[in-house]
Design a protein around this motif. Structure first.
Motif, PDB file in Angstrom:
ATOM      1  N   CYS A   1      66.451 -11.926  56.456  1.00  0.00           N
ATOM      2  CA  CYS A   1      67.608 -11.487  57.222  1.00  0.00           C
ATOM      3  C   CYS A   1      67.198 -11.034  58.618  1.00  0.00           C
ATOM      4  CB  CYS A   1      68.313 -10.344  56.489  1.00  0.00           C
ATOM      5  SG  CYS A   1      69.192 -10.856  54.984  1.00  0.00           S
ATOM      6  N   LEU A   2      66.119 -10.280  58.715  1.00  0.00           N
ATOM      7  CA  LEU A   2      65.667  -9.784  60.010  1.00  0.00           C
ATOM      8  C   LEU A   2      65.239 -10.935  60.913  1.00  0.00           C
ATOM      9  CD1 LEU A   2      64.933  -7.517  61.936  1.00  0.00           C
ATOM     10  CD2 LEU A   2      62.753  -7.257  60.709  1.00  0.00           C
ATOM     11  N   ALA A   3      64.422 -11.840  60.386  1.00  0.00           N
ATOM     12  CA  ALA A   3      63.963 -12.981  61.176  1.00  0.00           C
ATOM     13  C   ALA A   3      65.131 -13.890  61.538  1.00  0.00           C
ATOM     14  CB  ALA A   3      62.898 -13.753  60.400  1.00  0.00           C
ATOM     15  N   GLY A   4      66.082 -14.041  60.617  1.00  0.00           N
ATOM     16  CA  GLY A   4      67.241 -14.885  60.893  1.00  0.00           C
ATOM     17  C   GLY A   4      68.081 -14.354  62.034  1.00  0.00           C
ATOM     18  N   ALA A   5      68.259 -13.044  62.071  1.00  0.00           N
ATOM     19  CA  ALA A   5      69.040 -12.448  63.159  1.00  0.00           C
ATOM     20  C   ALA A   5      68.327 -12.631  64.493  1.00  0.00           C
ATOM     21  CB  ALA A   5      69.278 -10.973  62.877  1.00  0.00           C
ATOM     22  N   ILE A   6      67.015 -12.452  64.503  1.00  0.00           N
ATOM     23  CA  ILE A   6      66.247 -12.663  65.736  1.00  0.00           C
ATOM     24  C   ILE A   6      66.352 -14.118  66.176  1.00  0.00           C
ATOM     25  CG2 ILE A   6      63.904 -12.695  66.684  1.00  0.00           C
ATOM     26  CD1 ILE A   6      63.305 -10.301  64.790  1.00  0.00           C
ATOM     27  N   TYR A   7      66.264 -15.011  65.234  1.00  0.00           N
ATOM     28  CA  TYR A   7      66.322 -16.451  65.515  1.00  0.00           C
ATOM     29  C   TYR A   7      67.660 -16.837  66.137  1.00  0.00           C
ATOM     30  CZ  TYR A   7      66.364 -21.490  64.330  1.00  0.00           C
ATOM     31  OH  TYR A   7      66.458 -22.863  64.360  1.00  0.00           O
ATOM     32  N   PHE A   8      68.745 -16.407  65.538  1.00  0.00           N
ATOM     33  CA  PHE A   8      70.061 -16.838  66.014  1.00  0.00           C
ATOM     34  C   PHE A   8      70.534 -16.057  67.238  1.00  0.00           C
ATOM     35  CE2 PHE A   8      70.423 -18.466  61.595  1.00  0.00           C
ATOM     36  CZ  PHE A   8      70.675 -19.794  61.915  1.00  0.00           C
ATOM     37  N   GLU A   9      70.167 -14.796  67.353  1.00  0.00           N
ATOM     38  CA  GLU A   9      70.639 -13.987  68.474  1.00  0.00           C
ATOM     39  C   GLU A   9      69.792 -14.156  69.723  1.00  0.00           C
ATOM     40  OE1 GLU A   9      73.170 -11.856  69.104  1.00  0.00           O
ATOM     41  OE2 GLU A   9      74.159 -12.326  67.215  1.00  0.00           O
ATOM     42  N   SER A  10      68.516 -14.535  69.568  1.00  0.00           N
ATOM     43  CA  SER A  10      67.656 -14.447  70.757  1.00  0.00           C
ATOM     44  C   SER A  10      66.528 -15.473  70.810  1.00  0.00           C
ATOM     45  CB  SER A  10      67.045 -13.040  70.823  1.00  0.00           C
ATOM     46  OG  SER A  10      66.258 -12.782  69.663  1.00  0.00           O
ATOM     47  N   ARG A  11      66.626 -16.576  70.102  1.00  0.00           N
ATOM     48  CA  ARG A  11      65.503 -17.512  70.120  1.00  0.00           C
ATOM     49  C   ARG A  11      65.266 -18.135  71.498  1.00  0.00           C
ATOM     50  NH1 ARG A  11      69.327 -20.379  66.979  1.00  0.00           N
ATOM     51  NH2 ARG A  11      69.979 -22.412  67.819  1.00  0.00           N
ATOM     52  N   GLY A  12      66.244 -18.067  72.375  1.00  0.00           N
ATOM     53  CA  GLY A  12      66.050 -18.560  73.735  1.00  0.00           C
ATOM     54  C   GLY A  12      65.542 -17.498  74.693  1.00  0.00           C
ATOM     55  N   GLU A  13      65.354 -16.269  74.187  1.00  0.00           N
ATOM     56  CA  GLU A  13      64.900 -15.160  75.031  1.00  0.00           C
ATOM     57  C   GLU A  13      63.369 -15.082  75.055  1.00  0.00           C
ATOM     58  OE1 GLU A  13      67.022 -12.925  76.767  1.00  0.00           O
ATOM     59  OE2 GLU A  13      68.487 -14.465  76.206  1.00  0.00           O
ATOM     60  N   SER A  14      62.862 -14.233  75.947  1.00  0.00           N
ATOM     61  CA  SER A  14      61.430 -13.958  75.980  1.00  0.00           C
ATOM     62  C   SER A  14      61.018 -13.222  74.709  1.00  0.00           C
ATOM     63  CB  SER A  14      61.099 -13.091  77.197  1.00  0.00           C
ATOM     64  OG  SER A  14      61.703 -11.803  77.037  1.00  0.00           O
ATOM     65  N   LEU A  15      59.718 -13.090  74.497  1.00  0.00           N
ATOM     66  CA  LEU A  15      59.244 -12.342  73.330  1.00  0.00           C
ATOM     67  C   LEU A  15      59.737 -10.903  73.379  1.00  0.00           C
ATOM     68  CD1 LEU A  15      55.561 -13.635  72.999  1.00  0.00           C
ATOM     69  CD2 LEU A  15      57.569 -14.355  71.687  1.00  0.00           C
ATOM     70  N   ASP A  16      59.747 -10.293  74.547  1.00  0.00           N
ATOM     71  CA  ASP A  16      60.262  -8.924  74.672  1.00  0.00           C
ATOM     72  C   ASP A  16      61.734  -8.861  74.302  1.00  0.00           C
ATOM     73  OD1 ASP A  16      57.911  -7.606  75.565  1.00  0.00           O
ATOM     74  OD2 ASP A  16      58.191  -8.434  77.572  1.00  0.00           O
ATOM     75  N   GLY A  17      62.483  -9.890  74.710  1.00  0.00           N
ATOM     76  CA  GLY A  17      63.905  -9.915  74.385  1.00  0.00           C
ATOM     77  C   GLY A  17      64.145 -10.085  72.898  1.00  0.00           C
ATOM     78  N   GLN A  18      63.330 -10.898  72.252  1.00  0.00           N
ATOM     79  CA  GLN A  18      63.465 -11.085  70.801  1.00  0.00           C
ATOM     80  C   GLN A  18      63.070  -9.818  70.050  1.00  0.00           C
ATOM     81  OE1 GLN A  18      62.037 -14.864  69.151  1.00  0.00           O
ATOM     82  NE2 GLN A  18      61.848 -15.637  71.240  1.00  0.00           N
ATOM     83  N   LEU A  19      61.997  -9.172  70.508  1.00  0.00           N
ATOM     84  CA  LEU A  19      61.582  -7.927  69.864  1.00  0.00           C
ATOM     85  C   LEU A  19      62.651  -6.856  70.018  1.00  0.00           C
ATOM     86  CD1 LEU A  19      59.451  -6.271  68.372  1.00  0.00           C
ATOM     87  CD2 LEU A  19      58.437  -5.713  70.602  1.00  0.00           C
TER      88      LEU A  19
END
Length: 213
Positions: free
Chosen positions: A99-117
């Motif tokens: 669930c955590l990885a999925g939310a990061i993937y869908f909400e911010s996979r186009g962002e920088s690493l800082d943005g995804q974190l």
């Protein structure tokens, strides 16, 4: 003559007494007493007895001489990118980490690493805050919180993609708190192109998202 009659009477009395003591089958009163005693013992054997108390002694086991306590893995990274590269490649995830990885993937996979974190830390922060569901899946699937969730489900994930592998690594870092994010403590974010006019404390803008607490 009288003396003989008395003697005969005495003998008759003795015979009567012996007859009472011994039955026709030759068993004696002592045998019957013995049977009664055995029956009494049998009855006593069915009576409850006091519980038996067992005393256990403490058992100690020596630590082997070659034993070494396992230590938590420590990462030495000069950048978030280095830390991402050091994360173990997980082929299977728990439901919570999915669930955590999925939310990061869908909400911010186009962002920088800082943005995804930053997105990952919001989900972790919500789960710990006491103001939201206390699990990652509870936070992600809470109604009207994340637009990518449709009908209580996530869209399909390309598990073999680089974006997914990076999201999994970021999820591990966010979960373990091994890299400080400038938005730690944030519980809300939105895309910078919208203006919800929240009465919240703005922390920072990271990439295309603005974060609040």
């Amino acid at each position: 003559m009288t003396h003989k009659l008395k003697r005969a009477a005495t003998i008759a009395t003795a015979v009567s007494t012996l007859t009472l003591l011994f039955g026709a089958d030759g068993s004696s009163a002592f045998a019957r007493d013995n049977e009664l005693a055995e029956a009494a013992l049998a009855v006593k054997a069915t009576e409850p007895t006091a519980p038996v108390a067992f005393v256990s002694n403490e058992v100690t086991q020596e630590i082997p001489a070659d034993y070494e306590e396992e230590e938590a893995e420590v990462f030495d990274a000069s950048s978030l990118g280095d830390l991402v590269a050091q994360q173990p490649h997980l082929t299977e995830l728990s439901r919570e980490m999915q669930c955590l990885a999925g939310a990061i993937y869908f909400e911010s996979r186009g962002e920088s690493l800082d943005g995804q974190l930053a997105v990952g830390r919001v989900i972790v922060g919500r789960a710990k805050s006491g103001r939201f569901p206390n699990s990652y899946c509870g936070v992600v699937y809470q109604r009207s919180q994340f637009s990518f969730v449709r009908g209580g489900r996530m869209p399909a994930i390309r598990y073999g993609s680089h974006a997914w592998k990076r999201a999994v690594a970021i999820a591990q870092i966010a979960h373990e708190g091994t890299w400080k994010s400038e938005v730690d403590g944030a519980l809300f974010f939105h895309a910078r192109y919208v203006n919800p006019r929240w009465r919240l404390t703005r922390l920072a803008q990271v990439g295309n998202h603005v974060f609040y607490k």
